[in-house]
Motif scaffolding. Structure first.
Motif, short mmCIF file in Angstrom:
data_model
loop_
_atom_site.label_atom_id
_atom_site.label_comp_id
_atom_site.label_asym_id
_atom_site.label_seq_id
_atom_site.Cartn_x
_atom_site.Cartn_y
_atom_site.Cartn_z
N GLU A 74 0.83 -1.20 0.00
CA GLU A 74 0.00 0.00 0.00
C GLU A 74 0.86 1.26 0.00
O GLU A 74 0.55 2.24 -0.68
CB GLU A 74 -0.93 -0.03 1.22
N LYS A 75 1.96 1.21 0.75
CA LYS A 75 2.88 2.37 0.79
C LYS A 75 3.53 2.60 -0.56
O LYS A 75 3.66 3.74 -1.04
CB LYS A 75 3.94 2.11 1.85
N ARG A 76 3.95 1.50 -1.25
CA ARG A 76 4.56 1.60 -2.58
C ARG A 76 3.55 2.13 -3.58
O ARG A 76 3.90 2.96 -4.46
CB ARG A 76 5.08 0.24 -3.01
N SER A 77 2.28 1.67 -3.45
CA SER A 77 1.24 2.15 -4.36
C SER A 77 1.03 3.65 -4.18
O SER A 77 0.81 4.38 -5.16
CB SER A 77 -0.07 1.40 -4.10
N GLU A 78 1.10 4.12 -2.97
CA GLU A 78 0.94 5.56 -2.73
C GLU A 78 2.10 6.34 -3.36
O GLU A 78 1.88 7.43 -3.93
CB GLU A 78 0.87 5.80 -1.23
N GLU A 79 3.31 5.84 -3.27
CA GLU A 79 4.47 6.51 -3.88
C GLU A 79 4.31 6.58 -5.39
O GLU A 79 4.57 7.62 -6.03
CB GLU A 79 5.75 5.76 -3.52
N LEU A 80 3.83 5.47 -5.96
CA LEU A 80 3.65 5.46 -7.41
C LEU A 80 2.55 6.43 -7.82
O LEU A 80 2.65 7.13 -8.85
CB LEU A 80 3.31 4.05 -7.88
N ASP A 81 1.50 6.51 -7.01
CA ASP A 81 0.43 7.45 -7.32
C ASP A 81 0.93 8.89 -7.26
O ASP A 81 0.55 9.73 -8.11
CB ASP A 81 -0.73 7.27 -6.33
N GLU A 82 1.79 9.19 -6.34
CA GLU A 82 2.36 10.55 -6.25
C GLU A 82 3.21 10.88 -7.47
O GLU A 82 3.15 12.00 -8.04
CB GLU A 82 3.19 10.67 -4.98
N ASN A 83 4.04 9.94 -7.91
CA ASN A 83 4.90 10.15 -9.09
C ASN A 83 4.05 10.35 -10.34
O ASN A 83 4.33 11.23 -11.18
CB ASN A 83 5.85 8.98 -9.29
N ILE A 84 3.03 9.53 -10.46
CA ILE A 84 2.18 9.65 -11.64
C ILE A 84 1.47 10.99 -11.63
O ILE A 84 1.36 11.68 -12.68
CB ILE A 84 1.17 8.48 -11.67
N ASN A 85 0.99 11.40 -10.48
CA ASN A 85 0.32 12.70 -10.39
C ASN A 85 1.28 13.85 -10.74
O ASN A 85 0.88 14.83 -11.40
CB ASN A 85 -0.23 12.92 -8.99
N GLU A 86 2.51 13.71 -10.29
CA GLU A 86 3.50 14.75 -10.60
C GLU A 86 3.76 14.83 -12.10
O GLU A 86 3.84 15.94 -12.70
CB GLU A 86 4.80 14.45 -9.86
N ILE A 87 3.91 13.69 -12.76
CA ILE A 87 4.16 13.66 -14.20
C ILE A 87 2.95 14.23 -14.93
O ILE A 87 3.10 15.03 -15.88
CB ILE A 87 4.46 12.21 -14.65
N GLU A 88 1.74 13.84 -14.56
CA GLU A 88 0.55 14.33 -15.24
C GLU A 88 0.42 15.83 -15.06
O GLU A 88 0.03 16.56 -15.99
CB GLU A 88 -0.68 13.62 -14.67
N LYS A 89 0.77 16.33 -13.91
CA LYS A 89 0.68 17.78 -13.67
C LYS A 89 1.71 18.53 -14.54
O LYS A 89 1.41 19.61 -15.07
CB LYS A 89 0.94 18.07 -12.19
N THR A 90 2.89 17.95 -14.64
CA THR A 90 3.92 18.57 -15.48
C THR A 90 3.48 18.62 -16.92
O THR A 90 3.69 19.61 -17.64
CB THR A 90 5.24 17.79 -15.35
N LYS A 91 2.86 17.54 -17.34
CA LYS A 91 2.38 17.48 -18.71
C LYS A 91 1.29 18.51 -18.93
O LYS A 91 1.21 19.12 -19.99
CB LYS A 91 1.85 16.07 -19.01
N GLU A 92 0.49 18.71 -17.95
CA GLU A 92 -0.59 19.69 -18.10
C GLU A 92 -0.05 21.12 -18.14
O GLU A 92 -0.56 21.98 -18.87
CB GLU A 92 -1.59 19.54 -16.94
N ASP A 93 1.02 21.38 -17.36
CA ASP A 93 1.58 22.74 -17.36
C ASP A 93 2.23 23.06 -18.71
O ASP A 93 2.16 24.20 -19.20
CB ASP A 93 2.61 22.87 -16.24
N GLY A 94 2.85 22.09 -19.34
CA GLY A 94 3.48 22.28 -20.66
C GLY A 94 4.74 23.11 -20.65
O GLY A 94 5.20 23.55 -21.71
N LYS A 95 5.31 23.38 -19.51
CA LYS A 95 6.54 24.17 -19.44
C LYS A 95 7.70 23.28 -19.86
O LYS A 95 7.86 22.18 -19.33
CB LYS A 95 6.77 24.71 -18.06
#
Length: 428
Positions: free
Chosen positions: A290-311
């Motif tokens: 469960e802890k590993r799944s949470e870490e992966l969810d955070e990384n994925i959210n960070e990547i998706e946010k970066t993609k959305e910013d487009g910088k």
């Protein structure tokens, strides 16, 4: 009156004392057995013997209603023909005759005052009125006879059927029959083996025997009552023993149940502990996943946010960060990866042995103890054996001693001896 003189075995005669001459004659009759001479004497000095029942039926009861005369309700009234009827019956005859006369002449509104009545004894008729009937003279001879019967002392005597008017006042023990004095010298002679006793002597002879029998029966009843009391006490003691043994059995099995329940709780706790250890291991790995799944969810959210910013700068840094990312192997769970599922079982060792022991656990044994005291014999005590196998004592001293039986042996065989006074017991 002649019809009332009874030639039967049971008659009634007034009691009177003998005169001196009669007493002398009676004594002569006791010693002299010349039947002809006795018959001549009795012919001159015979008693007036009357059958009381026949006498009363013939002379002292009304011929119609068969009720006994008296001087109040049913006084005997003399008719003109000198026959007697009770007043009630004469009035009833008058009334019936008057009603009959009225039925013949219905013109009369009332009953006739004078009618003809007929004597039921001699069939003589005479005319009379109701008042005249009440004034008929009372037959005082009948009243005097009634008073004589009521006041005269009477006795009933059985007479010998073989010897006329000889009173039966002896008893032959051999023949078991009642006899008269003449029978004692004819058919029941003592020389022929007959044992003859007079009534008074028989009473004096038999009454003590019966009194002794009654005394023995009373003694036996006392012994039975004593033994009954002992048996009732024994039954009461057995009820107490049953309650005591039942309490002991319940207490013993309650202890066993308590031990089994305590052991059951210990084994249940042991099972919970062992299963809990395995569950803890799996829960720990589940927590890591469960802890590993949470870490992966955070990384994925960070990547998706970066993609959305487009910088471009952010995209560059994020791509440099995750360019070398490779999926790590999932946490190894042996139970899942290798398909090894932990199982648990209860090791009921000695179950069969313990079951057999419990099935045969406990028994009930009986033994005897001396619980009664036996009275010692006094100076006047007489010991006899009764029909119930117990000893009876006609007198009992106050001194008592206790008899104690041996109870050291543990054999289940028990021998006992019991009586109303004591109980010995021993076990072999």
């Amino acid at each position: 009156m002649a019809s009332a003189i009874a030639d039967s075995s049971k008659v009634v005669s007034p009691i009177r004392k003998r005169t001196a001459s009669e007493e002398e004659t009676f004594r002569a009759l006791q010693t002299e057995f010349d039947f002809e001479q006795k018959r001549e004497i009795l012919k001159d000095q015979r008693n007036f013997i009357v059958d009381e029942e026949s006498f009363i039926e013939t002379f002292l009861k009304c011929l119609i209603c068969r009720e006994l005369y008296d001087d109040i309700v049913r006084p005997p009234k003399l008719l003109n023909c000198h026959h007697s009827l009770c007043l009630q019956c004469i009035l009833l005859i008058f009334q019936k005759e008057a009603e009959y006369r009225k039925s013949l002449t219905p013109a009369y509104g009332e009953l006739p005052t004078a009618v003809t009545i007929i004597c039921p004894t001699c069939r003589t008729n005479f005319i009379t009125t109701q008042d005249t009937i009440r004034q008929l003279p009372t037959d005082h001879r009948i009243i005097q006879l009634i008073d004589f019967v009521n006041r005269t002392e009477r006795y009933t005597t059985d007479f010998c059927p073989q010897h006329r008017f000889q009173p039966i006042n002896f008893f032959c023990e051999l023949c078991i029959t009642f006899i008269c004095r003449d029978c004692t010298v004819v058919d029941h002679q003592e020389a022929l083996g007959h044992t003859v006793v007079d009534f008074e002597g028989a009473i004096k002879k038999y009454i003590p025997i019966l009194d002794k029998a009654v005394k023995e029966m009373d003694s036996e009843k006392d012994a039975i009552k004593m033994k009954q009391k002992a048996v009732e006490d024994a039954i009461e003691n057995l009820d107490k023993e049953e309650n005591k043994v039942s309490d002991e059995i319940k207490e013993s099995f309650a202890k066993l149940r308590k031990i089994l329940e305590e052991r059951e709780q210990e084994v249940l706790q042991m099972a919970q502990r062992e299963v809990g250890n395995e569950k803890s291991k799996l829960k720990e790995k589940l927590s890591l996943m469960e802890k590993r799944s949470e870490e992966l969810d955070e990384n994925i959210n960070e990547i998706e946010k970066t993609k959305e910013d487009g910088k471009l700068e952010t995209l560059y840094k994020t791509s440099r960060t995750y360019s070398s990312y490779r999926s790590e192997p999932v946490i190894k769970v042996k139970e899942i990866d290798e398909g090894v599922v932990p199982k648990f079982s209860f090791n009921s060792r000695d179950e069969s042995t313990i079951s057999n022991k419990l099935q045969n656990f406990g028994d009930v044994s009986s033994f005897s103890e001396s619980v009664y005291t036996r009275p010692t014999l006094g100076r006047s005590a007489a010991l006899s054996e009764d029909r119930y196998g117990s000893s009876r004592y006609s007198a009992v001293s106050e001194n008592r001693y206790s008899s104690s039986g041996s109870s050291s042996s543990s054999s289940s065989y028990t021998s006992r001896y019991s009586s109303p006074y004591n109980r010995y017991s021993y076990r072999t």
